[in-house]
Design a protein around this motif. Sequence first.
Motif, PDB file in Angstrom:
ATOM      1  N   PHE A 185      39.224  62.866  68.073  1.00 25.42           N
ATOM      2  CA  PHE A 185      39.837  63.473  67.098  1.00 25.42           C
ATOM      3  C   PHE A 185      41.236  62.498  66.808  1.00 25.42           C
ATOM      4  N   LEU A 186      41.583  62.480  65.507  1.00 28.04           N
ATOM      5  CA  LEU A 186      42.811  61.938  65.189  1.00 28.04           C
ATOM      6  C   LEU A 186      43.299  62.677  64.035  1.00 28.04           C
ATOM      7  N   GLY A 187      44.741  63.039  64.029  1.00 32.28           N
ATOM      8  CA  GLY A 187      45.186  63.954  63.127  1.00 32.28           C
ATOM      9  C   GLY A 187      46.733  64.098  62.982  1.00 32.28           C
ATOM     10  N   GLN A 188      47.184  65.072  62.220  1.00 30.73           N
ATOM     11  CA  GLN A 188      48.734  65.257  62.136  1.00 30.73           C
ATOM     12  C   GLN A 188      48.925  66.884  62.456  1.00 30.73           C
ATOM     13  N   THR A 199      50.287  73.843  61.991  1.00 26.50           N
ATOM     14  CA  THR A 199      48.880  73.615  61.545  1.00 26.50           C
ATOM     15  C   THR A 199      48.321  72.558  61.963  1.00 26.50           C
ATOM     16  N   LEU A 200      47.104  72.307  62.602  1.00 31.87           N
ATOM     17  CA  LEU A 200      46.827  70.726  62.898  1.00 31.87           C
ATOM     18  C   LEU A 200      45.789  70.495  61.727  1.00 31.87           C
ATOM     19  N   HIS A 201      45.559  69.181  61.358  1.00 26.93           N
ATOM     20  CA  HIS A 201      44.605  68.657  60.288  1.00 26.93           C
ATOM     21  C   HIS A 201      44.265  67.434  61.197  1.00 26.93           C
ATOM     22  N   ALA A 202      42.906  67.303  61.179  1.00 29.43           N
ATOM     23  CA  ALA A 202      42.474  66.338  61.918  1.00 29.43           C
ATOM     24  C   ALA A 202      40.935  65.728  61.606  1.00 29.43           C
ATOM     25  N   LEU A 203      40.513  64.639  61.595  1.00 26.77           N
ATOM     26  CA  LEU A 203      39.265  63.917  61.499  1.00 26.77           C
ATOM     27  C   LEU A 203      38.656  63.794  62.858  1.00 26.77           C
TER      28      LEU A 203
END
Length: 114
Positions: A79-82, A92-96
């Motif tokens: 998982f990679l996100g910000q 809030t986490l946003h991830a690919l």
Amino acid sequence: QCLLSGSWRSDTSCQMVVSTLDKDNRFSGFYQPGPAAGYPELLTSPLEGSQQDTELVPQPTFSFTVNWKLQETAWTSVFLGQCYVDPEGEETLHALWLLREAADSPAEDWKGTR
């Protein structure tokens, strides 16, 4: 300030629990898939990751790896996100994410990644 330590729930009811970040901004914890994952045999699985230093970046990027506990196959997800903070202070986490299943041979390597 975005701190990943604690419990997070996704839109699909997956749960991630993250330990306290160490001095190098690394963390561990576990990931539990939700019913939308469609694989009842998936068990709560360990995760390991890191995040950028929040003293340098107020909305840091992060990454973590989950080595899934399954009975008949081996899967790994990354998982990679910000982490974002809205004006009210809500994090809030946003991830690919990318899922890799072990392939039987190099000829079948192409179908191992989703």
